[in-house]
Design a protein around this motif. Structure first.
Motif, short mmCIF file in Angstrom:
data_model
loop_
_atom_site.label_atom_id
_atom_site.label_comp_id
_atom_site.label_asym_id
_atom_site.label_seq_id
_atom_site.Cartn_x
_atom_site.Cartn_y
_atom_site.Cartn_z
N ALA A 93 0.84 -1.21 0.00
CA ALA A 93 0.00 0.00 0.00
C ALA A 93 0.87 1.25 0.00
N LEU A 94 1.94 1.25 0.81
CA LEU A 94 2.86 2.40 0.83
C LEU A 94 3.55 2.54 -0.53
N ALA A 95 3.94 1.41 -1.12
CA ALA A 95 4.62 1.47 -2.42
C ALA A 95 3.71 2.10 -3.47
N LEU A 96 2.42 1.75 -3.41
CA LEU A 96 1.50 2.33 -4.40
C LEU A 96 1.33 3.84 -4.17
N THR A 97 1.25 4.24 -2.90
CA THR A 97 1.15 5.66 -2.60
C THR A 97 2.34 6.40 -3.19
N GLN A 98 3.52 5.81 -2.95
CA GLN A 98 4.74 6.42 -3.44
C GLN A 98 4.73 6.48 -4.97
N LEU A 99 4.23 5.42 -5.58
CA LEU A 99 4.20 5.32 -7.03
C LEU A 99 3.36 6.44 -7.65
N ILE A 100 2.22 6.71 -7.03
CA ILE A 100 1.36 7.78 -7.56
C ILE A 100 2.12 9.10 -7.56
N ALA A 101 2.81 9.36 -6.45
CA ALA A 101 3.57 10.62 -6.35
C ALA A 101 4.70 10.67 -7.38
N THR A 102 5.46 9.56 -7.52
CA THR A 102 6.60 9.61 -8.41
C THR A 102 6.17 9.68 -9.88
N PHE A 103 5.11 8.95 -10.24
CA PHE A 103 4.64 9.05 -11.62
C PHE A 103 4.14 10.45 -11.92
N GLY A 104 3.48 11.05 -10.96
CA GLY A 104 3.02 12.43 -11.14
C GLY A 104 4.19 13.35 -11.41
N MET A 105 5.26 13.19 -10.64
CA MET A 105 6.44 14.04 -10.80
C MET A 105 7.13 13.77 -12.14
N LEU A 106 7.20 12.49 -12.50
CA LEU A 106 7.84 12.13 -13.77
C LEU A 106 7.07 12.74 -14.94
N TRP A 107 5.76 12.66 -14.86
CA TRP A 107 4.91 13.22 -15.90
C TRP A 107 5.14 14.73 -15.98
N ALA A 108 5.17 15.39 -14.82
CA ALA A 108 5.39 16.83 -14.78
C ALA A 108 6.76 17.16 -15.39
N TYR A 109 7.75 16.35 -15.06
CA TYR A 109 9.10 16.60 -15.56
C TYR A 109 9.14 16.54 -17.09
N VAL A 110 8.53 15.49 -17.65
CA VAL A 110 8.54 15.34 -19.11
C VAL A 110 7.82 16.50 -19.77
N LYS A 111 6.66 16.87 -19.23
CA LYS A 111 5.89 17.99 -19.78
C LYS A 111 6.70 19.28 -19.75
N LEU A 112 7.27 19.56 -18.56
CA LEU A 112 8.00 20.82 -18.37
C LEU A 112 9.24 20.86 -19.24
N GLN A 113 9.90 19.70 -19.33
CA GLN A 113 11.12 19.65 -20.11
C GLN A 113 10.84 19.98 -21.57
N SER A 114 9.79 19.42 -22.14
CA SER A 114 9.51 19.71 -23.55
C SER A 114 9.02 21.15 -23.69
N ALA A 115 8.29 21.65 -22.67
CA ALA A 115 7.86 23.04 -22.72
C ALA A 115 9.09 23.95 -22.72
N ALA A 116 10.07 23.60 -21.91
CA ALA A 116 11.26 24.43 -21.79
C ALA A 116 11.99 24.50 -23.12
N VAL A 117 11.99 23.40 -23.84
CA VAL A 117 12.75 23.39 -25.09
C VAL A 117 11.99 24.09 -26.21
N THR A 118 10.65 23.85 -26.29
CA THR A 118 9.94 24.42 -27.43
C THR A 118 9.63 25.89 -27.23
N ARG A 119 9.58 26.33 -25.99
CA ARG A 119 9.06 27.65 -25.76
C ARG A 119 9.99 28.75 -26.25
N ILE A 120 11.27 28.58 -26.02
CA ILE A 120 12.14 29.65 -26.46
C ILE A 120 13.05 29.16 -27.57
N ARG A 121 13.39 30.08 -28.44
CA ARG A 121 14.28 29.72 -29.51
C ARG A 121 15.67 29.63 -28.92
#
Lengths: 552, 354
Positions: free
Chosen positions: A247-275
């Motif tokens: 149960a703890l592992a799943l709780t942790q998993l939700i948090a880490t996947f959320g962060m990973l998703w945010a990281y991927v989104k932000l990373q691509s935003a960072a690259v495309t946004r500015i020339r």
């Protein structure tokens, strides 16, 4: 040809199913209570336990605080490395990555050597002032955990943000100042908003890493500093409560996947946004007093993050009678004839063997997967890419837990063999291989292959004379990454460990848990050996890395 | 009338460079006038702009506004506008906020900002784009947004660095015209940097030609065109028919000029005897062979912008002529022999020798 096409997608997927999906589903099954416990019962049990609730809040709180402190400590240095050009800049930039690539357990021992009860700082102070007791008492405090995290994650802040900052076209800032914006307004209205995606991406990554912090907490913290990761380990190995652990592992998993998703989104935003501008134009080099202060500050920060590994190296040669090799001779022999004794030579041999097998498995798998992701127009490319990266979001202990709950079909049980350890190392290593290889593969523009074809090269010749020379370095870098990841892997190995498979990090923990100066000396010596091997790998990476490529 | 902007002996050498990027450049610019800074890439044009803007510090000399030195004044306090070659639009702001940026720096009130931004959107004919992201509009539209943004705070001096550089020919001509219209509407003093002399002539009241960091000619476009001050300027403007020439006085007191292609009586006489004759292509007529003209061989023919560009060989000397398409019944053919006559009244004598 079609076999090849199928293999480059089917093989990595099969591996993911066996080494990732199966254990994860097993964790979910018992964590969610589908094995007859009653739906969500383990969650309810965990959530109703005030101690476990406390663990969750502490884990989140220390990760948030570590992230903020790491950003605050690293941002000024990121600015200096991005916008200043000075002698030794690239050497320093390489040096700050050293702590980050070292296994967390080595960093923990480094801090122990520096700030521990018999660390260099305390030894020096008691020596100078003739004190009875070591004056600095940081071991088992919250502070030393934060220090360890900040030192460890400093490299992420500096490398991620300074690369981005250096590539930012200075014309945009100039335009703002020509429009009458004061330097302050330029920073807050233009530079910072443009930098924000990169800062947020770094923050997400640091939060992800510190949220699942294990080795550092285990060695430097007190019981009340246990993170979810440490708690899962305790529940499995000492309390034998797999349901709550899941149960703890799943709780942790939700948090880490959320962060990973945010990281991927932000990373691509960072690259495309500015020339981005190609690096190469000289960054403005200031000669004002403030500029020198900034540069000196950055230099001091670098020295600070390098001090734990250096302290470890130094401390490992210090014995009660002055300089000596006590620790090293102790790990090379079995004077005490202990029954449970694991020859340190065996630990080193095990570590190297696991690392070699990991390279042999993870590199072909990663290259194959990267080839499968080459076609940019295929609809499944991005989902597949994300799927391959998912293992990065799973904590090592959760993975170990998953293997203990799966990897068995009827009487056929591989859980007590080397298989789960190899699977774990390979699973954690191969996303790195994919990233390194794919970024280089994308840099081979189609025009390059077309040019070779038009010049008369056959497809085979094109692959051999264009693709391979360019990819070979990426493959080498990927191999070293895989090697280093396996060497330093701690959480999963510890959970899956059997005495005969003891690796160097596990052996270090074994020494530390036993009392006596000679065991501490052995732990320090073993850590130093591990650090040197990992450091040598890092040196290879830096050598082989194309300029500006392969940044994470 | 005093100059609005006075540039005196401006000099700049970059850290690693051996030779100065800009060396001893001096000129003045009157209020409301336009100056085009013309030269090939690497001649120091952008450095000159950056020094006037305050983005670089000069090693020597100064720029002054209404007689007050600008040395030590940071760029954001100079009240100038600069449009970068690559536009440098703020990617995190939309079109409207990009244009409003300078007004917010000057702390205009919200209503004033709104009015001024709308005015510029209208002037630039980009009203429909106001709320679009700057990444979502075309190159020509981005150009207009960048120009609007530079103009918005009513700069005392507007500098445009190769503003039409990246655009295709048709759009360039359209926008060059637009810039003239807007300059007149706003009455702004303008420095316009370009490597294209057509663009420079289209926009400027005065031309400053830079070569290797030095100012080699400064004057009205007509003067620069008719009397290029150095061989470099002449060739940069595309003049090709340059012949060493000697001027002497005949026994009856008349002036006589002599070059490889002929002898004639010039109207203007340069100060020195040795000089260079510039024969404009328009002064050359190609006629059927065997008439009264010099015999020439056609070496090469290129069709360019409605006329044939003809390379002639007269007794070993190369000469470029231009023949309108349709002016002759057939296309001039290479390797044919023709007669060439030159209208010597159109030939200019330049005060230098290569």
């Amino acid at each position: 040809m079609s076999v090849w096409r199928t293999a480059r997608i089917a093989l990595p997927l099969t591996f993911l199913v066996v080494a990732f999906a199966w254990p994860l589903v097993s964790v979910m099954r018992i964590g969610l209570g589908w094995d007859g416990q009653g739906i969500l019962q383990p969650f309810i049990d965990a959530a109703s336990d005030p101690y476990l609730r406390g663990r969750f809040f502490f884990t989140t709180w220390q990760a948030a605080l570590s992230t903020i402190l790491a950003l605050a400590f690293g941002l000024p240095s990121a600015y200096v490395f991005a916008r200043h050009r000075f002698r030794g800049r690239s050497a320093l930039l390489a040096a700050i990555t050293i702590p980050f690539i070292l296994p967390p357990i080595v960093m923990a021992l480094g801090l122990l050597s520096l700030l521990g009860p018999s660390g260099l700082v305390n030894d020096t102070l008691t020596g100078i002032f003739g004190l009875e007791e070591p004056p600095i008492k940081l071991l088992n405090t919250f502070a030393i955990i934060l220090i360890a995290h900040v030192v460890y994650e400093y490299a992420i802040v500096v490398r991620l943000i300074s690369t981005f900052w250096a590539n930012m076209d200075p014309a945009v800032q100039e335009a703002a100042s020509m429009l009458g914006a004061s330097p302050r307004r330029v920073f807050f209205q233009v530079t910072l908003p443009l930098l924000l995606p990169a800062v947020a991406a770094a923050a997400a990554l640091i939060f992800l890493f510190t949220f699942t912090s294990f080795g550092i907490i285990l060695i430097l913290g007190a019981p009340q500093h246990a993170t979810l990761e440490v708690e899962i380990y305790t529940l499995m190995t000492k309390l034998f409560r797999p349901h709550i652990a899941a149960a703890l592992a799943l709780t942790q998993l939700i948090a880490t996947f959320g962060m990973l998703w945010a990281y991927v989104k932000l990373q691509s935003a960072a690259v495309t946004r500015i020339r981005l501008r190609a690096q190469g134009g000289p960054p403005p080099t200031g000669h004002s007093k403030a500029d020198y202060i900034m540069r000196i500050g950055a230099l001091a920060s670098v020295l600070l993050v390098l001090s734990p590994p250096l302290a470890l190296l130094l401390r490992s040669f210090i014995t009660p009678d002055g300089l000596g090799l006590d620790g090293y001779t102790a790990i090379m022999s079995n004077d005490r004839n202990e029954y449970f004794y694991i020859s340190p030579i065996a630990a080193i041999r095990n570590s190297l063997a696991f690392a070699a097998v990991t390279v042999i498995l993870a590199v072909p798998l990663g290259v194959l997967a990267a080839y499968g992701l080459r076609n940019p127009r295929a609809w499944w490319r991005n989902p597949l890419d994300a799927l391959y990266m998912l293992p990065l979001g799973v904590s090592a202990v959760t993975l170990g837990l998953g293997y203990l709950l799966s990897l068995r079909v009827g009487a056929f049980d591989v859980r007590t063999t080397v298989v789960p350890i190899i699977l774990a190392h390979t699973l954690i290593a191969y996303p790195f291989v994919i990233r390194v290889v794919i970024s280089t593969m994308r840099a081979i523009r189609p025009h390059l292959r077309e040019a070779a074809t038009v010049l008369g090269a056959s497809p085979l010749a094109t692959a051999m004379r264009v693709d391979l020379p360019i990819l070979s370095r990426a493959i080498l870098v990927g191999s070293v990454f895989a090697f280093a990841v396996s060497l330093g892997e701690f959480g999963a190995t510890l959970l899956l460990n059997r005495p005969e498979y003891t690796t160097m990090p596990v052996a270090i923990l074994n020494y530390l848990t036993r009392p006596g100066a000679i065991n501490l000396a052995s732990a320090l010596a073993m850590s130093t050996v591990l650090m040197v091997v990992a450091g040598a790998g890092f040196f290879l990476i830096e050598r082989a890395r194309y300029r500006g490529w392969g940044e994470f | 009338m005093t100059n609005l902007l006075t540039v005196t002996s401006l000099t700049k050498t970059y850290d690693a460079a051996q030779t100065p990027a800009l060396s001893n450049v001096t000129f003045g610019l009157d209020e409301g006038k336009s100056l085009a800074v013309l030269g090939p890439s690497g001649c120091g044009k952008s450095t000159l702009l950056r020094l006037i803007a305050g983005l670089e510090t000069p090693d020597g000399g100064e720029a002054a506004m209404n007689g007050e030195s600008l040395n030590g004044v940071p760029p954001h306090r100079r009240g100038f506008g600069l449009m970068h070659q690559d536009l440098a639009l703020f990617p995190h702001l939309n079109v409207r906020d990009n244009i409003a940026f300078g007004l917010r720096s000057q702390r205009w009130d919200a209503e004033g900002i709104q009015r001024r931004v709308n005015e510029l959107l209208e002037l630039m004919r980009i009203e429909p784009l106001a709320d679009r992201s700057v990444d979502a509009i075309s190159g020509g539209e981005q150009q207009r947004v960048a120009l609007a943004r530079s103009l918005a705070p009513r700069p005392r001096l507007l500098m445009l660095d190769e503003p039409l550089g990246a655009l295709d020919r048709r759009l360039r001509e359209e926008l060059a015209q637009e810039i003239r219209r807007i300059r007149d509407h706003e009455g702004v003093t303008l420095i316009y940097v370009t490597h294209d002399h057509d663009e420079a002539f289209a926009v400027a009241d005065d031309i400053l030609v830079l070569e290797g960091g030095r100012a080699v000619q400064h004057g009205p476009p007509e003067d620069v065109w008719l009397k290029p001050a150095t061989p470099f300027v002449a060739r940069f403007l595309g003049h090709e028919n340059l012949f060493p020439c000697e001027v002497s006085t005949t026994e009856d007191g008349a002036n006589e000029a002599r070059c490889a292609l002929g002898t004639w009586q010039p109207i203007d006489v340069p100060t020195s005897q040795a000089c260079t004759a510039l024969i404009p292509p328009e002064a050359i007529t190609i006629v059927e062979p065997n008439q009264n003209g010099a015999e020439a061989t056609i070496e090469d023919v290129t069709l360019q912008g409605g006329s044939y560009d003809v390379t002639l060989n007269i007794r070993g000397e190369k000469l470029r002529a231009r023949v309108l398409v349709g002016a002759t019944s057939t296309r001039p053919n290479p390797n044919t022999t023709v007669s060439v006559s030159i209208d010597w009244n159109q030939v200019r004598l330049l005060d230098w020798v290569e």
